[in-house]
Design an enzyme around this catalytic site. Structure first.
Site, short mmCIF file in Angstrom:
data_model
loop_
_atom_site.label_atom_id
_atom_site.label_comp_id
_atom_site.label_asym_id
_atom_site.label_seq_id
_atom_site.Cartn_x
_atom_site.Cartn_y
_atom_site.Cartn_z
N SER B 46 3.24 -10.77 8.93
CA SER B 46 4.54 -10.38 8.52
C SER B 46 4.41 -9.34 7.43
CB SER B 46 5.13 -11.90 7.51
OG SER B 46 6.30 -11.38 7.31
N GLU B 47 5.09 -8.41 7.63
CA GLU B 47 4.56 -6.97 6.75
C GLU B 47 4.81 -7.12 5.73
OE1 GLU B 47 6.99 -7.29 9.55
OE2 GLU B 47 8.69 -6.15 9.08
N ASN B 48 5.43 -8.19 4.92
CA ASN B 48 5.68 -8.14 3.50
C ASN B 48 4.28 -8.49 2.94
OD1 ASN B 48 6.32 -10.83 4.53
ND2 ASN B 48 6.78 -11.51 2.59
N SER B 88 -0.87 -4.33 3.92
CA SER B 88 -0.51 -5.03 5.23
C SER B 88 0.03 -3.86 6.27
CB SER B 88 0.97 -5.63 4.61
OG SER B 88 1.52 -6.02 5.82
#
Lengths: 233, 218
Positions: B46-48, B88
């Protein structure tokens, strides 16, 4: 305690020196890990014409949305700005300037700003609106655009624990943009859930070393959840 | 019959391999998480800043500090790691993600993708989509083949603002599995009961059709 002691006693002191027209970099992703009380203090001060650099801009009645509502923001630099009606209205009327920036590029702009790197090449956005007007470099037969770093007059971040020297640890995904934001402010203000004494945090576990933090304050947080999804069992 | 959203996800899941690190976009791509074959381990990013997305939390597990890129509450799997946004996106930009699955409004024969903005409508932003398409080598686009009005979304040139150029090689639509190479679409598989003629008529970009187009099996 003096010397390296970064703790201030009130939010007014924490944001001392914020003036109209300044650039403020804020940590947080959605409403997760946002410096909610520092934002409220900016709202209380009524500072105007601000440029806010933040991945998102809160919701209508919480987070950075509060500053939009009071028309304190001149420009937003963000990657995603949905879920905010006030924002939409001000943007469509031309009142609010918006610089849409890819999320990874935004993170890297902050990181570079804090690390003394004035610009960097990235493939992200090449050939799109984001790349328009930006210098192109070719490396290993691939096209990259030159993106400039961002620094702020202030950076405001939220951490879980901080010691008096300003060493910070973030909790879970509330880390997000906070570590990069913390490095990129001329004055960096951190608000934390718990202040501990120097030595209580394991030096190897520090996310943001105190060298980046100028002021620190302990707050209480609402921690609003934007999308509460649960499973039955 | 056109594929359902779940069937599109099931077809995408056949591209998964054991040990893959995978980023799934919002919408149909998210459904791929439910289709991981038994005995196969994949780690969802998840890019967060979460590598190792788990299921949604139970009521007691809900934690405001634990969300996914869709800003929804989430948990982490055993063996997950949590990093900053710049770390990330270093994973993403640096080409460390094995497979990226995302939706799109349009794709074209050059591998261009438009997925974040329709002029005249509210602009919400590209989020991490531009970084994802620029950084990943293995990308699958999921989309409906044509709009409700029958207008093809597989074009010679995208008409909407681009998310990335020359980056898409695989498309799973509700009608077909199509690959992109040498400035053309290549028809590889068709949805059960969907004719090649139907796919041809709804593909505006140049499409290469082999003599035999296998039907997807579910």
């Amino acid at each position: 305690m003096a010397g390296f002691d970064k703790v201030v006693s009130c939010y007014e002191e924490a944001m001392q020196g914020l003036e109209d027209g300044m650039t403020v970099i804020a940590g947080g992703f959605g409403l997760c890990g946002i410096p909610e009380n520092l934002i409220t203090e900016i709202q209380r001060r009524g500072t105007r014409e601000l440029t806010i650099v933040s991945n998102n801009c809160g919701v209508d009645d919480f987070g950075l949305g509060l500053l939009l509502k009071d028309r304190q923001v001149k420009k937003m630099v963000s990657s995603y700005v949905g879920e905010n009606r006030v924002f939409e209205k001000q943007m469509l009327s031309g009142e609010l300037e918006v610089e849409l920036t890819p999320q990874g590029t935004l993170a890297e702009k902050m990181r570079a700003g804090g690390a003394g790197i004035p610009a960097f090449y990235t493939a992200t956005g090449y050939g799109t609106k984001v790349g328009e007007g930006k210098p192109v470099g070719v490396f290993n037969d691939r096209n990259y655009i030159l993106e400039e770093a961002i620094t702020g007059d202030f950076a405001i971040v939220k951490a879980w624990k901080g010691d008096r020297y300003g060493n910070l640890i973030y909790r879970h995904t509330a880390q997000n943009f906070n570590p990069m934001a913390a490095t990129a402010g001329r004055i960096t203000v951190a608000e934390v859930e718990e202040i501990v004494e120097p030595g209580e945090l394991n030096p190897a576990h520090i996310h943001t070393p105190g060298i980046y933090v100028d002021r620190m304050i302990q707050g209480t947080f609402e921690k609003r959840i934007e999308q509460r999804l649960v499973r039955e069992i | 019959m056109a594929l359902t959203r779940e069937q599109i996800a099931m077809r995408v899941a056949r591209e998964l391999q054991d040990g893959f690190y995978v980023n799934l976009g919002i919408g149909i791509p998210t459904l791929v998480a439910n289709c991981v074959p038994k005995g196969m381990d994949v780690m969802l990013q998840s890019e967060n800043g979460l590598l190792g997305i788990g299921p949604y939390p139970t009521e007691v597990q809900v934690d405001a500090d634990m969300i996914n890129a869709g800003k929804a509450t989430v948990t982490a799997v055993k063996g997950a790691s949590i990093v900053s946004s710049s770390d990330s996106f270093a994973m993403i930009r640096g080409g460390h993600i094995d497979l990226t699955v995302l939706g799109a409004f349009e794709v074209d024969v050059l591998g261009n993708i438009a997925s974040y903005m329709i002029p005249g409508r509210m602009v919400k932003g590209m989020g991490g989509a531009m970084d994802l398409v620029a950084g990943a080598d293995n990308i699958i686009v999921t989309m409906t083949h044509a709009s409700k009005h029958g207008e093809s979304k597989l074009l010679n040139r995208c008409t909407l603002p681009l998310t990335g150029v020359g980056c898409i090689k695989k498309v799973v639509s509700d009608l077909a599995y199509v690959e992109i190479a040498d400035g053309k679409f290549w028809l590889k598989e068709r949805a059960p009961g969907v004719s090649v003629d139907q796919i041809v008529s709804l593909t505006k970009g140049e499409l290469v059709v082999p003599d035999v187009v296998p039907e997807m099996q579910f």
